[in-house]
Motif scaffolding. Structure first.
Motif, PDB file in Angstrom:
ATOM      1  N   ILE A 177       0.454  18.284 -11.115  1.00  0.00           N
ATOM      2  CA  ILE A 177       0.470  19.662 -10.603  1.00  0.00           C
ATOM      3  C   ILE A 177       1.895  19.966 -10.136  1.00  0.00           C
ATOM      4  O   ILE A 177       2.193  19.920  -8.945  1.00  0.00           O
ATOM      5  CB  ILE A 177      -0.523  19.850  -9.434  1.00  0.00           C
ATOM      6  CG1 ILE A 177      -1.846  19.148  -9.715  1.00  0.00           C
ATOM      7  CG2 ILE A 177      -0.766  21.340  -9.165  1.00  0.00           C
ATOM      8  CD1 ILE A 177      -2.752  19.018  -8.535  1.00  0.00           C
TER       9      ILE A 177
ATOM     10  N   ARG B 138       4.104  18.104  -0.121  1.00  0.00           N
ATOM     11  CA  ARG B 138       3.387  17.542   1.027  1.00  0.00           C
ATOM     12  C   ARG B 138       4.372  17.363   2.170  1.00  0.00           C
ATOM     13  O   ARG B 138       5.554  17.066   1.956  1.00  0.00           O
ATOM     14  CB  ARG B 138       2.804  16.165   0.661  1.00  0.00           C
ATOM     15  CG  ARG B 138       1.517  16.251  -0.144  1.00  0.00           C
ATOM     16  CD  ARG B 138       0.913  14.885  -0.280  1.00  0.00           C
ATOM     17  NE  ARG B 138      -0.269  14.897  -1.108  1.00  0.00           N
ATOM     18  CZ  ARG B 138      -1.508  14.993  -0.638  1.00  0.00           C
ATOM     19  NH1 ARG B 138      -1.718  15.073   0.667  1.00  0.00           N
ATOM     20  NH2 ARG B 138      -2.541  15.002  -1.451  1.00  0.00           N
TER      21      ARG B 138
ATOM     22  N   LEU C 152       2.048   1.841  -3.417  1.00  0.00           N
ATOM     23  CA  LEU C 152       0.960   2.406  -4.221  1.00  0.00           C
ATOM     24  C   LEU C 152       0.787   3.888  -3.912  1.00  0.00           C
ATOM     25  O   LEU C 152       0.585   4.714  -4.811  1.00  0.00           O
ATOM     26  CB  LEU C 152      -0.338   1.646  -3.937  1.00  0.00           C
ATOM     27  CG  LEU C 152      -1.598   2.170  -4.600  1.00  0.00           C
ATOM     28  CD1 LEU C 152      -1.542   1.961  -6.099  1.00  0.00           C
ATOM     29  CD2 LEU C 152      -2.840   1.460  -4.042  1.00  0.00           C
ATOM     30  N   LEU C 153       0.896   4.230  -2.619  1.00  0.00           N
ATOM     31  CA  LEU C 153       0.759   5.621  -2.198  1.00  0.00           C
ATOM     32  C   LEU C 153       1.867   6.476  -2.823  1.00  0.00           C
ATOM     33  O   LEU C 153       1.609   7.581  -3.324  1.00  0.00           O
ATOM     34  CB  LEU C 153       0.819   5.706  -0.671  1.00  0.00           C
ATOM     35  CG  LEU C 153       0.807   7.112  -0.044  1.00  0.00           C
ATOM     36  CD1 LEU C 153      -0.489   7.835  -0.361  1.00  0.00           C
ATOM     37  CD2 LEU C 153       0.996   7.031   1.475  1.00  0.00           C
TER      38      LEU C 153
ATOM     39  N   LEU D   2       3.325  10.230   5.212  1.00  0.00           N
ATOM     40  CA  LEU D   2       2.766  11.589   5.148  1.00  0.00           C
ATOM     41  C   LEU D   2       2.654  12.135   6.567  1.00  0.00           C
ATOM     42  O   LEU D   2       2.449  11.377   7.516  1.00  0.00           O
ATOM     43  CB  LEU D   2       1.368  11.554   4.505  1.00  0.00           C
ATOM     44  CG  LEU D   2       1.319  11.164   3.029  1.00  0.00           C
ATOM     45  CD1 LEU D   2      -0.121  10.984   2.575  1.00  0.00           C
ATOM     46  CD2 LEU D   2       2.008  12.208   2.177  1.00  0.00           C
TER      47      LEU D   2
ATOM     48  N   PHE E  29       0.839  -1.194   0.000  1.00  0.00           N
ATOM     49  CA  PHE E  29       0.000   0.000   0.000  1.00  0.00           C
ATOM     50  C   PHE E  29       0.880   1.253   0.000  1.00  0.00           C
ATOM     51  O   PHE E  29       0.576   2.232  -0.685  1.00  0.00           O
ATOM     52  CB  PHE E  29      -0.928   0.006   1.213  1.00  0.00           C
ATOM     53  CG  PHE E  29      -1.797   1.232   1.291  1.00  0.00           C
ATOM     54  CD1 PHE E  29      -1.356   2.372   1.950  1.00  0.00           C
ATOM     55  CD2 PHE E  29      -3.040   1.257   0.681  1.00  0.00           C
ATOM     56  CE1 PHE E  29      -2.150   3.510   2.004  1.00  0.00           C
ATOM     57  CE2 PHE E  29      -3.836   2.397   0.737  1.00  0.00           C
ATOM     58  CZ  PHE E  29      -3.379   3.524   1.392  1.00  0.00           C
ATOM     59  N   SER E  30       1.978   1.205   0.773  1.00  0.00           N
ATOM     60  CA  SER E  30       2.889   2.356   0.810  1.00  0.00           C
ATOM     61  C   SER E  30       3.487   2.594  -0.570  1.00  0.00           C
ATOM     62  O   SER E  30       3.671   3.738  -0.998  1.00  0.00           O
ATOM     63  CB  SER E  30       4.009   2.125   1.822  1.00  0.00           C
ATOM     64  OG  SER E  30       3.498   2.096   3.134  1.00  0.00           O
TER      65      SER E  30
ATOM     66  N   ARG F 159       1.024   7.162  -6.365  1.00  0.00           N
ATOM     67  CA  ARG F 159      -0.053   8.159  -6.511  1.00  0.00           C
ATOM     68  C   ARG F 159       0.489   9.569  -6.237  1.00  0.00           C
ATOM     69  O   ARG F 159       0.099  10.533  -6.895  1.00  0.00           O
ATOM     70  CB  ARG F 159      -1.194   7.860  -5.514  1.00  0.00           C
ATOM     71  CG  ARG F 159      -1.917   6.566  -5.739  1.00  0.00           C
ATOM     72  CD  ARG F 159      -2.990   6.677  -6.794  1.00  0.00           C
ATOM     73  NE  ARG F 159      -3.588   5.378  -7.048  1.00  0.00           N
ATOM     74  CZ  ARG F 159      -4.759   4.970  -6.568  1.00  0.00           C
ATOM     75  NH1 ARG F 159      -5.473   5.771  -5.797  1.00  0.00           N
ATOM     76  NH2 ARG F 159      -5.208   3.769  -6.844  1.00  0.00           N
ATOM     77  N   LEU F 160       1.387   9.675  -5.259  1.00  0.00           N
ATOM     78  CA  LEU F 160       1.962  10.985  -4.968  1.00  0.00           C
ATOM     79  C   LEU F 160       2.839  11.452  -6.141  1.00  0.00           C
ATOM     80  O   LEU F 160       2.905  12.643  -6.452  1.00  0.00           O
ATOM     81  CB  LEU F 160       2.784  10.931  -3.675  1.00  0.00           C
ATOM     82  CG  LEU F 160       1.965  10.697  -2.400  1.00  0.00           C
ATOM     83  CD1 LEU F 160       2.867  10.504  -1.191  1.00  0.00           C
ATOM     84  CD2 LEU F 160       1.014  11.855  -2.145  1.00  0.00           C
TER      85      LEU F 160
ATOM     86  N   GLU G  54       2.263  10.703  -9.277  1.00  0.00           N
ATOM     87  CA  GLU G  54       1.296  11.143 -10.302  1.00  0.00           C
ATOM     88  C   GLU G  54       0.802  12.554  -9.985  1.00  0.00           C
ATOM     89  O   GLU G  54       0.647  13.393 -10.865  1.00  0.00           O
ATOM     90  CB  GLU G  54       0.082  10.203 -10.336  1.00  0.00           C
ATOM     91  CG  GLU G  54       0.359   8.842 -10.907  1.00  0.00           C
ATOM     92  CD  GLU G  54      -0.822   7.886 -10.693  1.00  0.00           C
ATOM     93  OE1 GLU G  54      -0.640   6.687 -10.965  1.00  0.00           O
ATOM     94  OE2 GLU G  54      -1.898   8.326 -10.238  1.00  0.00           O
ATOM     95  N   GLU G  55       0.534  12.786  -8.693  1.00  0.00           N
ATOM     96  CA  GLU G  55       0.023  14.103  -8.271  1.00  0.00           C
ATOM     97  C   GLU G  55       1.061  15.176  -8.574  1.00  0.00           C
ATOM     98  O   GLU G  55       0.718  16.264  -9.071  1.00  0.00           O
ATOM     99  CB  GLU G  55      -0.265  14.052  -6.764  1.00  0.00           C
ATOM    100  CG  GLU G  55      -0.832  15.323  -6.182  1.00  0.00           C
ATOM    101  CD  GLU G  55      -0.980  15.225  -4.667  1.00  0.00           C
ATOM    102  OE1 GLU G  55      -2.093  14.926  -4.209  1.00  0.00           O
ATOM    103  OE2 GLU G  55       0.020  15.460  -3.961  1.00  0.00           O
TER     104      GLU G  55
END
Lengths: 264, 361
Positions: free
Chosen positions: B170, B176, B158-159, B202, B155-156, B162-163, B165-166
């Motif tokens: 942008i 963060r 995957l996170l 995070l 999961f970490s 996703r970060l 991609e973010e």
């Protein structure tokens, strides 16, 4: 009608600051529910009817450099046998590092009006009690509000602070979200155009879901039935108690294998 | 003329051959959750969620996501586990260009073994590792049960993706807030394949309390006390007693005595005003944080309001303050020879003090 115990200004040291392994933040709501349940048992009541948490201050134990926190990486030692230490290095604990914080909070615990207890029984409990694994080193004088009291008087007894408010209403998937992780990242993105009233929104663990069957296993506390679980992360918001009032959290069981903290 | 550095081409890894049973056994033991991420010396234990285990809940967790999208990890790094998993992941994620000469037969075997991941899996173990956490919760009927929360390095991972991609979507977005942890120490691969992704959680903070602002808000609502210091009251009492003793209980009224009396009254008034002015300065400093950006609460008595807000000190306020201060003086007590005593001042003789005090303001 309900009766309340108000414990103002609990000074907690070295509390757990990882609501889930992938985030650092204030202790999860589930930790406060555990505290309330333990206190209820200590004063001779089967269970409480909700706990309201009023946050005052937090200090993460670590060094901050801009946007980054280098936590003092606490490793709890089990002190069981030689396996407490790494097989590669005899001086290193095998327990993985965690993050801790110091905390100043007030709590209001609600009981049903038919519950019978003495507030003086709470004081010995507080001397040795823990919140989120942290030690309670000081607290204000516990106060009691009877069933005939007004909730507004209870809130006044707390004074100022930030109530922890449930914001699961924001966890709604839109067409651009693949799953709830996308929703949460979108709502907590820094610099996003925040609509009014969206300050101090953060994720935390709001419960658990069982990921294995619940059965008897060895080495379990109290020899209770045991299941492996994972935390369910949702959204909360810190709102001034003068605006939001008190919000009481308790566990709900929407399905047999989930434990969800909710204010409804 | 300077030449740019030539980009190093990534060396291709050598594909190692394993038997079909090696692949099937390794894949069948892949997990979403591993106990080793909590304590690397706890007995290996892991859980994999199957397709049917997905929950429809408005929370973030592995259980509420499509389990096939959450990367798998090994429950312990033993023998060739890490090598086999790297090759399996290359086939699963279509990254065969990382390897040279991938045997087609291996690809068929791996793709067949991957079907095992649709089913859930739990390490066979009748006990809970002593070094794992246990949380007690209550069933609906009040019975206690114990839960052991587990962690997912997949999961970490995957996170992190996703970060990433973010950040790409942008680029100008502020960073963060993150933390740094040393999970796994120098060899995180011994704990899990994706454990390095767990090392940057995070970071979300909560409000901090500014004690000075808190004090300012308390003064805003409660005002400042009109307490006169004991030392000044003692001094005044002793001075009065000495004169009364000299003149057989009667207080004479000559210019010099009246002057001394005024100077002692002035010292007491100045002390109270000094405290009020300090409080007022603090309120002014934090005015923007005060309710309605007003120095004092409208619920405070007029005397208190004027003490903290100099703009309210009109002639009416001066009179009220003088009267209240005078009453406070009459009600004051001092500790003399093991006993609390009033100053022993009559209201008649002290009425002129109201005019004197008013003159000080």
């Amino acid at each position: 009608m309900s009766q309340y115990i108000v414990i103002p200004r609990l000074d907690v040291r070295n509390a757990n600051a990882q609501p889930a392994w992938w985030m650092i933040g204030p202790p999860p709501v589930t930790a406060y529910l555990g505290f309330a349940h333990a206190l209820a048992r200590a004063i001779g009541v089967d269970n409480h009817d909700g706990i309201a948490i009023i946050h005052h201050d937090i200090q993460f134990l670590g060094e901050q450099y801009g946007s980054f926190l280098h936590p003092h990486q606490f490793r709890a030692a089990s002190f069981i046998d030689k396996d407490d230490y790494s097989s590669k290095n005899a001086h290193v604990l095998s327990s993985q590092p965690t993050v801790r914080c110091h905390l100043n909070i007030s709590v209001v615990i609600r009981f049903e009006d038919k519950s019978v207890f003495g507030i003086s029984d709470a004081i010995p409990f507080l001397r040795r009690g823990r919140i989120a694994g942290g030690t309670i080193i000081d607290h204000g004088k516990p106060d009691y509000s009877p069933a005939t009291g007004e909730i507004s008087d209870v809130a006044k007894a707390v004074g100022s602070g930030f109530s922890i408010v449930n914001r699961q209403d924001l966890m709604v998937k839109t067409e651009i979200d693949r799953d709830m992780l996308d929703v949460l990242l979108r709502l907590t993105r820094p610099g996003a155009n925040k609509t009014e009233g969206h300050n101090w929104i953060l994720p935390t663990s709001l419960g658990y879901v069982e990921i294995s069957t619940c059965r008897q296993r060895r080495n379990v506390r109290g020899d209770f039935p045991h299941a492996y679980a994972e935390p369910l992360v949702g959204l909360i918001q810190y709102q001034s108690i003068r605006d939001a009032g008190l919000h009481f959290w308790r566990y709900q069981r929407p399905t047999p294998n989930t434990f969800i903290a909710s204010t409804q | 003329m300077a030449h740019g550095k030539q980009k190093k081409t990534k060396e291709k890894k050598i594909w190692k051959s394993f038997t079909e049973s090696d692949y099937k056994e390794s894949v069948s033991n892949l997990v979403h959750f591993s106990a080793k991420t909590i304590n690397s010396n706890t007995p290996a234990f892991g859980i994999r969620l199957g397709k049917m285990d997905r929950k429809n809940l408005p929370f973030v967790s592995v259980s509420t996501m499509d389990p096939a999208t959450v990367p798998y990890d090994y429950e312990k790094n033993a023998g060739s586990t890490a090598t086999i998993l790297a090759q399996v992941a290359a086939v699963q994620e279509n990254r065969l260009e990382d390897f040279d000469a991938v045997p087609p037969q291996d690809m068929i075997v791996i793709r067949d073994a991957l079907k095992l991941l649709h089913d859930s899996y739990e390490t066979t173990c009748s006990f809970v590792g002593m070094r794992l956490r246990q949380v007690i919760v209550q069933e609906a009927d009040g019975r206690d049960i114990t839960l052991t929360p587990l962690q997912s390095s997949g999961f970490s991972k995957l996170l992190e993706d996703r970060l990433g991609e973010e950040k790409e979507a942008i680029p100008d977005n502020p960073y963060r807030r993150r933390g740094f942890l040393g999970i796994g120490g120098a060899n995180p691969q011994n704990v899990g394949r994706h454990v390095r992704a767990m090392n940057r959680p995070l970071w979300f903070s909560a409000p901090h309390e500014n004690k000075a602002i808190r004090k300012a808000i308390a003064i805003h609502y409660k005002g400042v006390p009109l307490n006169i210091p004991q030392s000044l009251l003692h001094d005044f009492h002793q001075w009065r007693q000495a004169i009364l003793d000299q003149h057989k209980g009667l207080m004479p009224s000559d210019l010099e005595l009246r002057s001394q009396e005024e100077s002692k009254l002035r010292a007491m008034v100045d002390c109270v005003l000094s405290k009020a002015n300090k409080a007022s300065a603090m309120l002014e400093k934090y005015r923007s944080t005060l309710p309605g950006e007003k120095l004092v609460s409208g619920n405070l008595p007029p005397v208190q309001q004027g003490l903290l807000d100099c703009s309210l000190r009109d002639s009416d306020w001066r009179r009220k303050f003088a009267k209240e201060f005078h009453e406070r003086l009459l009600d004051s007590r001092i500790y003399v020879k093991g006993d609390w005593r009033f100053l022993g001042i009559g209201e008649v003789e002290s009425t002129r003090w109201i005019r004197i005090i008013e003159g000080f303001l």
